[in-house]
Design a protein around this motif. Structure first.
Motif, short mmCIF file in Angstrom:
data_model
loop_
_atom_site.label_atom_id
_atom_site.label_comp_id
_atom_site.label_asym_id
_atom_site.label_seq_id
_atom_site.Cartn_x
_atom_site.Cartn_y
_atom_site.Cartn_z
N SER A 1 2.42 -6.58 1.94
CA SER A 1 1.08 -6.61 2.51
C SER A 1 1.20 -7.18 3.91
O SER A 1 2.07 -8.01 4.17
N ASP B 1 1.92 -1.26 3.16
CA ASP B 1 1.14 -2.18 2.32
C ASP B 1 0.92 -1.59 0.93
O ASP B 1 0.55 -0.42 0.79
N HIS C 1 -3.66 -4.92 -2.63
CA HIS C 1 -2.32 -4.35 -2.47
C HIS C 1 -1.44 -4.68 -3.67
O HIS C 1 -0.55 -3.90 -4.04
#
Length: 281
Positions: free
Chosen positions: A53, A77, A152
């Motif tokens: 991320s 991500d 994420h």
């Protein structure tokens, strides 16, 4: 999970971080040591396994510093990484790369830590219908990106702010004079478009909420798994049940198995460590 936000939403946060790091006179080390026309290609490398991320934010940081830098994201991500993986390459002015490096890595390391911890929690709930959610226990000023990192990692978001939903906690109940007055006030004053959640820490309180009505979600706060199973049986699908309090990696599988719909944990954001990422020339 694809949860990309428009760059313009994230840019002010990244711009402020760059301004903080550059200080009054900018990157004096780089300006002194590196000839201004030096060109280089750098890599952001993962030194630990995790779920990535912060690549979008890293890209914004480098481009705010120097729009001419050429960037390629190799692991985006929401995707897993292992030690040695190259997440991003950055090519262009060495001075620009070095000046944006720390801000990009600070964001990416922190957010990858949150996504990675979230993924561990989510993995332990597989085989159940429970969804893992974060809370408002976020770093001031970074809530939007920390909650994005939870997405994420495969988790879900709870409230973003106090204005998102009505959430009646124990102190609200005490100040209102009890569960009944609190729910009566909501019924009298709240918009029909607003969802209502109320926190209980005893089964008799849950019984009172179910009898009165007016709540969409009931948060079971710091209950044992035996109490949660009883709460699920009492509820019989009437409202959404959310478990919270002392939700650890060692306990979450048992909590998910009780039949609750959501499990919220502040640890996803307030206790996640940074994943070790490095920028190498």
């Amino acid at each position: 999970m694809n949860s990309r936000l428009p760059d313009l939403v994230l840019e002010p946060m990244v711009r402020n971080a760059l301004a903080e790091d550059l200080g009054t006179y900018g990157d004096i080390t780089t300006r002194t040591v590196i000839p201004g026309d030096t060109q280089y290609k750098a890599r952001i490398n993962a030194r630990e396994a995790g779920v990535v991320s912060g690549m979008q934010i890293a890209r914004i940081a480098f481009h705010l510093m120097d729009a001419s830098l050429k960037l390629e994201t190799l692991i985006d991500d929401g995707e897993p990484c292992k030690p040695g993986d190259v997440l991003m390459t950055i090519e262009g002015s060495a001075a620009s790369i070095l000046s944006a490096e720390r801000v990009a890595l600070n964001f990416a390391g922190r957010l990858t830590g949150i996504a990675s911890l979230t993924a561990q929690y989510v993995e332990l709930t597989k085989g159940t219908d429970a969804r893992v959610t974060c809370t408002r226990k976020t770093t001031p000023g970074l809530r939007i990106v920390e909650k994005q990192a939870v997405l994420h990692g495969g988790g879900f978001n709870h409230r973003f702010s106090l204005s998102d939903a009505i959430m009646i906690k124990d102190n609200h109940i005490a100040a209102a004079g009890g569960i009944a007055p609190a729910l009566a006030a909501v019924k009298a004053k709240a918009s029909h478009m607003m969802r209502v959640e109320i926190e209980v820490d005893r089964l008799d309180q849950l019984a009172e909420v179910l009898k009165i009505g007016g709540a969409d979600v009931v948060l079971l706060d710091n209950m044992s798994c035996d109490q949660m199973r009883e709460a699920v049986a009492m509820n019989d699908g009437s409202v959404v049940l959310e478990a919270s309090g002392n939700i650890t990696l060692t306990r979450i599988a048992e909590v998910a198995a009780t039949g609750v719909s959501y499990i919220s944990s502040g640890a996803l954001t307030h206790s996640a460590g940074c994943i070790d990422l490095g920028l190498d020339f």
